[in-house]
Design an enzyme around this catalytic site. Structure first.
Site, PDB file in Angstrom:
ATOM      1  N   MET A  11      56.036  17.875  26.549  1.00 51.62           N
ATOM      2  CA  MET A  11      55.863  19.220  26.005  1.00 51.62           C
ATOM      3  C   MET A  11      55.393  20.208  27.074  1.00 51.62           C
ATOM      4  O   MET A  11      55.830  21.355  27.112  1.00 51.62           O
ATOM      5  CB  MET A  11      54.860  19.203  24.846  1.00 51.62           C
ATOM      6  CG  MET A  11      54.754  20.545  24.139  1.00 51.62           C
ATOM      7  SD  MET A  11      53.488  20.601  22.868  1.00 51.62           S
ATOM      8  CE  MET A  11      54.178  19.552  21.615  1.00 51.62           C
ATOM      9  N   TYR A  66      57.367   9.111  28.720  1.00 50.26           N
ATOM     10  CA  TYR A  66      57.544   8.658  27.330  1.00 50.26           C
ATOM     11  C   TYR A  66      58.749   7.739  27.202  1.00 50.26           C
ATOM     12  O   TYR A  66      59.812   8.002  27.770  1.00 50.26           O
ATOM     13  CB  TYR A  66      57.763   9.856  26.413  1.00 50.26           C
ATOM     14  CG  TYR A  66      56.500  10.584  26.030  1.00 50.26           C
ATOM     15  CD1 TYR A  66      55.478   9.923  25.347  1.00 50.26           C
ATOM     16  CD2 TYR A  66      56.347  11.932  26.311  1.00 50.26           C
ATOM     17  CE1 TYR A  66      54.323  10.609  24.973  1.00 50.26           C
ATOM     18  CE2 TYR A  66      55.205  12.621  25.933  1.00 50.26           C
ATOM     19  CZ  TYR A  66      54.192  11.949  25.263  1.00 50.26           C
ATOM     20  OH  TYR A  66      53.072  12.622  24.901  1.00 50.26           O
ATOM     21  N   LYS A 114      69.404  42.314  22.770  1.00 51.69           N
ATOM     22  CA  LYS A 114      68.845  41.584  21.619  1.00 51.69           C
ATOM     23  C   LYS A 114      67.988  40.410  22.113  1.00 51.69           C
ATOM     24  O   LYS A 114      68.085  40.008  23.283  1.00 51.69           O
ATOM     25  CB  LYS A 114      69.986  41.076  20.736  1.00 51.69           C
ATOM     26  CG  LYS A 114      70.910  40.084  21.436  1.00 51.69           C
ATOM     27  CD  LYS A 114      72.142  39.770  20.604  1.00 51.69           C
ATOM     28  CE  LYS A 114      73.072  38.835  21.342  1.00 51.69           C
ATOM     29  NZ  LYS A 114      74.356  38.640  20.632  1.00 51.69           N
ATOM     30  N   ARG A 143      83.114  35.086  11.605  1.00 52.48           N
ATOM     31  CA  ARG A 143      81.662  35.009  11.522  1.00 52.48           C
ATOM     32  C   ARG A 143      81.242  36.240  10.736  1.00 52.48           C
ATOM     33  O   ARG A 143      81.258  36.230   9.525  1.00 52.48           O
ATOM     34  CB  ARG A 143      81.038  34.970  12.928  1.00 52.48           C
ATOM     35  CG  ARG A 143      79.532  34.762  12.904  1.00 52.48           C
ATOM     36  CD  ARG A 143      78.910  34.718  14.295  1.00 52.48           C
ATOM     37  NE  ARG A 143      79.063  35.962  15.052  1.00 52.48           N
ATOM     38  CZ  ARG A 143      78.547  36.182  16.253  1.00 52.48           C
ATOM     39  NH1 ARG A 143      77.843  35.239  16.854  1.00 52.48           N
ATOM     40  NH2 ARG A 143      78.734  37.332  16.878  1.00 52.48           N
TER      41      ARG A 143
HETATM   42  C1  PLP Z   1      75.373  38.859  21.648  1.00 53.13           C
HETATM   43  C2  PLP Z   1      76.557  39.717  21.444  1.00 53.13           C
HETATM   44  C3  PLP Z   1      77.210  40.317  22.542  1.00 53.13           C
HETATM   45  C4  PLP Z   1      76.868  40.000  23.979  1.00 53.13           C
HETATM   46  O1  PLP Z   1      77.521  38.811  24.316  1.00 53.13           O
HETATM   47  P1  PLP Z   1      77.424  38.171  25.794  1.00 53.13           P
HETATM   48  O2  PLP Z   1      78.335  37.014  25.702  1.00 53.13           O
HETATM   49  O3  PLP Z   1      76.002  37.764  25.965  1.00 53.13           O
HETATM   50  O4  PLP Z   1      77.841  39.189  26.753  1.00 53.13           O
HETATM   51  C5  PLP Z   1      78.235  41.209  22.286  1.00 53.13           C
HETATM   52  N1  PLP Z   1      78.619  41.485  21.006  1.00 53.13           N
HETATM   53  C6  PLP Z   1      78.041  40.893  19.939  1.00 53.13           C
HETATM   54  C7  PLP Z   1      78.519  41.228  18.575  1.00 53.13           C
HETATM   55  C8  PLP Z   1      76.997  39.988  20.104  1.00 53.13           C
HETATM   56  O5  PLP Z   1      76.443  39.402  19.061  1.00 53.13           O
END
Ligand code: PLP
Length: 372
Positions: A313, A265, A39, A139
């Protein structure tokens, strides 16, 4: 020219990602498969290169966050890969999802009923889906009340083609946290109940850190993401994974300060007379998070170079006083991430986690993929 290497270079080592995949797979119980979470553009490393590389190394179970990512991944990998969309189906686009052969993760009874109603063929089963139960993270995931109602609805279970039951651990990176065992117990019970009715459903619980909690957490499919990309899955212990990214940024200006003065800055930090400073490309618009100003460091000539003052930046300033005259004269670039300054180090400087460092990396420098 856009993304010229001379404006910085992000090197992504697909060999390291592949080694990390192999290592995680070897850690798994023999009955478990190792999937890959790609992802958010493979955590910023580039899904278009990372996913096919993992496919060539034998990975067949891929997880993405959104349907859009899934559709893109299907184009990249072809029909053999199993692609699970972790946040479910885009409302109104269910048929696109099914047509692309994506397996949406559903969380509520209504979603499941809707999905089944859309795709139920005469007497047949709906398009495949995954089901997520909440085992304690609160969640995304079906509540236990909904799950009980589902178990009681034999007609729905028969019409639905649930391929995968999954849940997510909230504290997997803290092995001693009591919630791990609690979630394991809840998930195991949910899995047993569902499998008693649908024996073909596979189970999946562990992210990267979950793999390190022990074999009872592995189930049928593991879902590592961050550890593939070099983030330490066992914080507080040595990182067993290989670093997968190097970020090298050009030095723009070097100077010796004649009198003590402030830098950057807000004039937030002072340096002494006689200090040598280098301003280099790479600021918060490039993922060099502003929160690491005054704490972070770069790397050159085998040494850590402290950042001085706030991160801008597009640039940041480094103290290069410890370099020899010859080293200073030849200094052309500073590394922000490499085998010495890890993603987790940089996260520590910025008060965040390696995941945020990787997904913030940005695209204003060139990218090169290698297989070492
Ligand atoms: C992002 C995610 C993972 C991967 O988690 P990592 O800690 O990056 O290995 C696995 N399962 C779900 C549901 C996620 O959202």
């Amino acid at each position: 020219m856009k993304n010229d290497f001379r404006e910085g270079l992000l090197e992504i080592d697909l060999g390291a990602v592949g080694d990390n995949y192999r290592q995680l797979r070897e850690r798994l119980a023999t009955t478990s498969r190792c999937g890959a979470v790609v992802k958010a553009d493979a955590y910023g490393l580039g899904m278009a290169r990372v996913a096919p590389s993992l496919y060539r190394r034998g990975c067949r179970d891929f997880f993405v966050a959104t349907q859009g990512e899934g559709e893109e991944l299907r184009q990249l990998l072809g029909d053999e890969a199993r692609i699970v969309v972790l946040t479910g189906v885009r409302p109104g686009c269910e048929s696109d999802c099914a047509r692309a052969g994506l397996i949406p993760t559903l969380f509520t009874l209504e979603q499941l009923r809707h999905w089944v109603a859309l795709f139920r063929r005469k007497g047949g089963r709906a398009a495949p889906c995954a089901l997520k139960v909440d085992s304690g993270m609160t969640r995304l995931g079906m509540t236990s009340r909904d799950f009980d109602a589902l178990l009681a609805d034999r007609a729905l279970l028969e019409a639905a083609d649930i391929r995968l039951l999954l849940s997510h651990l909230a504290c997997a990176d803290e092995p001693a946290h009591p919630q791990n065992a609690q979630q394991l117990q809840n998930f195991r019970r949910a899995g047993q109940q569902l499998r008693a009715l649908c024996p073909e459903v596979e189970l999946s619980l562990s992210n990267s850190s979950g793999i390190f909690l022990g074999e009872e957490y592995h189930f049928d499919v593991a879902r590592p993401g961050s550890a593939l990309y070099g983030v330490n899955p066992v914080p507080g212990q040595g990182n067993p994974m290989r670093a997968a990214v190097t970020l090298r940024l050009p030095v723009l200006q070097k100077r010796r300060v004649d009198d003590g003065c402030s830098v950057g800055y807000g004039a937030s930090q002072r340096v002494a007379a006689g200090s040598w400073l280098a301003a280099a490309r790479g600021g918060y618009a490039d993922g060099i998070l502003r929160a690491q100003g005054g704490r972070g460091c770069g790397w050159a000539c085998g040494r850590r170079l402290p950042m001085v003052g706030r991160v801008s930046m597009d640039s940041a300033v480094y103290d290069i006083s410890t370099l020899s005259d010859a080293e200073r004269a030849s200094l052309e670039s500073i590394e922000l991430l490499n085998g010495e300054i890890t993603v987790d180090d940089m996260a520590g400087y910025a008060g965040t986690i390696g995941y945020e460092i990787l997904t913030s990396l940005g695209h204003r420098y060139g990218r090169r993929y290698l297989e070492s």
